[in-house]
Design a protein around this motif. Sequence first.
Motif, PDB file in Angstrom:
ATOM      1  N   GLU A  19       0.832  -1.207   0.000  1.00  0.00           N
ATOM      2  CA  GLU A  19       0.000   0.000   0.000  1.00  0.00           C
ATOM      3  C   GLU A  19       0.866   1.256   0.000  1.00  0.00           C
ATOM      4  O   GLU A  19       0.545   2.232  -0.679  1.00  0.00           O
ATOM      5  CB  GLU A  19      -0.962  -0.018   1.188  1.00  0.00           C
ATOM      6  CG  GLU A  19      -2.097  -1.006   1.011  1.00  0.00           C
ATOM      7  CD  GLU A  19      -2.984  -1.150   2.234  1.00  0.00           C
ATOM      8  OE1 GLU A  19      -2.679  -0.553   3.294  1.00  0.00           O
ATOM      9  OE2 GLU A  19      -3.991  -1.868   2.135  1.00  0.00           O
ATOM     10  N   ALA A  23       0.918   3.947  -3.050  1.00  0.00           N
ATOM     11  CA  ALA A  23       0.665   5.371  -2.806  1.00  0.00           C
ATOM     12  C   ALA A  23       1.774   6.229  -3.409  1.00  0.00           C
ATOM     13  O   ALA A  23       1.502   7.268  -4.026  1.00  0.00           O
ATOM     14  CB  ALA A  23       0.535   5.633  -1.310  1.00  0.00           C
ATOM     15  N   GLN A  27       1.323   8.851  -6.537  1.00  0.00           N
ATOM     16  CA  GLN A  27       1.727  10.261  -6.447  1.00  0.00           C
ATOM     17  C   GLN A  27       2.649  10.638  -7.602  1.00  0.00           C
ATOM     18  O   GLN A  27       2.510  11.705  -8.193  1.00  0.00           O
ATOM     19  CB  GLN A  27       2.411  10.545  -5.108  1.00  0.00           C
ATOM     20  CG  GLN A  27       1.457  10.643  -3.937  1.00  0.00           C
ATOM     21  CD  GLN A  27       0.389  11.690  -4.160  1.00  0.00           C
ATOM     22  OE1 GLN A  27      -0.778  11.367  -4.351  1.00  0.00           O
ATOM     23  NE2 GLN A  27       0.766  12.946  -4.160  1.00  0.00           N
TER      24      GLN A  27
END
Length: 115
Positions: A19, A23, A27
């Motif tokens: 995770e 992420a 981004q």
Amino acid sequence: MEKKVQRYYKLKAKQKELEKELAELRQDILAYFAEQGKAESVIGSYKVKLVTQNRKEYDDDKLYQTLSDPELWRLLSKADPAKVASLTKLKVIAEEKISHTYDVKTITLLQVDKQ
């Protein structure tokens, strides 16, 4: 049972790592698209698309004051956007009546499909 607990623990740790990496990659991809000024592109053999959505975030206090009918509030129990949307769609609650009880938050979804 100990092996199952141990496996669960290891998988949860791996999930957290994945995770975090997801992420970070998300981004980076969003930053790239922002620099390019694009919302859709084909990169290698992947089609990448940014989808913008607006979500309502309700203020529990304002909503409760507006919907002070205990029977109606009991149906909600708390400001669950899906429940409020359902009651609005069913015309149990008038959208105009609750329009001041939420803020609209714009989010960007990232879709990546293999071509």
